[in-house]
Scaffold this motif. Structure first.
Motif, PDB file in Angstrom:
ATOM      1  N   ARG A   1      56.991  71.246  55.624  1.00  0.00           N
ATOM      2  CA  ARG A   1      55.876  71.201  56.571  1.00  0.00           C
ATOM      3  C   ARG A   1      54.610  71.715  55.882  1.00  0.00           C
ATOM      4  O   ARG A   1      54.646  72.711  55.154  1.00  0.00           O
ATOM      5  N   GLY A  11      52.301  63.272  61.147  1.00  0.00           N
ATOM      6  CA  GLY A  11      51.670  64.549  61.426  1.00  0.00           C
ATOM      7  C   GLY A  11      50.608  64.398  62.487  1.00  0.00           C
ATOM      8  O   GLY A  11      50.536  63.387  63.198  1.00  0.00           O
ATOM      9  N   SER A  51      48.612  69.123  60.543  1.00  0.00           N
ATOM     10  CA  SER A  51      49.996  69.322  60.144  1.00  0.00           C
ATOM     11  C   SER A  51      50.568  68.019  59.590  1.00  0.00           C
ATOM     12  O   SER A  51      50.275  66.939  60.096  1.00  0.00           O
ATOM     13  N   ASN A 104      54.315  66.326  57.616  1.00  0.00           N
ATOM     14  CA  ASN A 104      55.746  66.512  57.425  1.00  0.00           C
ATOM     15  C   ASN A 104      56.202  65.636  56.263  1.00  0.00           C
ATOM     16  O   ASN A 104      55.965  64.429  56.263  1.00  0.00           O
TER      17      ASN A 104
END
Length: 210
Positions: A68, A151, A159, A161
């Motif tokens: 992450r 994300g 964010s 991933n």
């Protein structure tokens, strides 16, 4: 004669094409339930960016690593710069590169290093088989992106991933995970991870059907 006509019926008596089983170095098996291992190791952290190896899913011959990435605005970063940073993260974290040329700073790189000196990175180019099937077994180890990339991003947080496939299983002891991302001021950084927990979990992976 009608202008629009239905297509002819399909020939359902044809023999189905032989199903190709994915070799273990190219990804996890589709019919095996892997065992999840909590890792929760921070690979890099600054005031603006965090990269965390959250977990692994262990299979008999490899492990899927879940990573992450989160970014936040910090003092001195205006809204225009923040959104430019967001666009760069989403569009260029998977930036393509060409063998034989220097990596651009926008390329996000991950790697592993084993105690015996063996290493693999996401910019190695992966195994080559020139269309041959089944492809020849590589020497390994290999580390490849395998899904992820989704994300979200807004005014306060970005964010992402990443999911990486590591083949073969890491040794039953400490090994290192590396990350580097020059465009976001991430220097080459190594973090020790417990390979014993992943190797032990792999013994509990089970096929969906016996």
């Amino acid at each position: 004669m009608d202008f629009f006509t239905a297509p002819p019926a399909r020939d359902r008596d044809r023999e189905p094409e032989e199903e190709r089983t994915l070799p273990p170095w190219l990804g996890p098996p589709d019919t095996v339930l892997g065992r999840i291992v909590d890792i929760s190791r921070t690979l890099f952290r600054s005031e603006a960016l965090a990269i965390v190896l959250t977990s692994a899913i262990a299979f008999p011959e490899g492990a899927k690593l879940d990573i992450r990435i989160a970014a936040r605005p910090v003092e001195g970063v205006n809204k225009e710069t923040w959104w430019e940073r967001r666009d760069l993260m989403f569009e260029r974290s998977h930036h393509r590169f060409r063998p034989g040329r220097s990596l651009e700073d926008e390329v996000l790189r991950f790697g592993v290093r084993f105690p015996d000196g063996g290493k693999a990175t996401t910019v190695d180019g992966g195994p080559r088989h020139d269309g041959e099937w089944p492809p020849p077994r590589p020497d390994g180890p290999l580390l490849q992106q395998h899904g992820g990339g989704g994300g979200s991003g807004g005014d306060r947080l970005i964010s992402l991933n990443w999911k990486l496939w590591l083949w073969p299983l890491p040794p039953a002891g400490p090994f290192e995970v590396a990350v580097e991302w020059p465009a976001f001021d991430v220097p080459l950084t190594f973090t020790e991870v417990d390979g014993a927990a992943i190797a032990a979990a792999a013994e509990h992976a089970r096929p969906y059907w016996p």
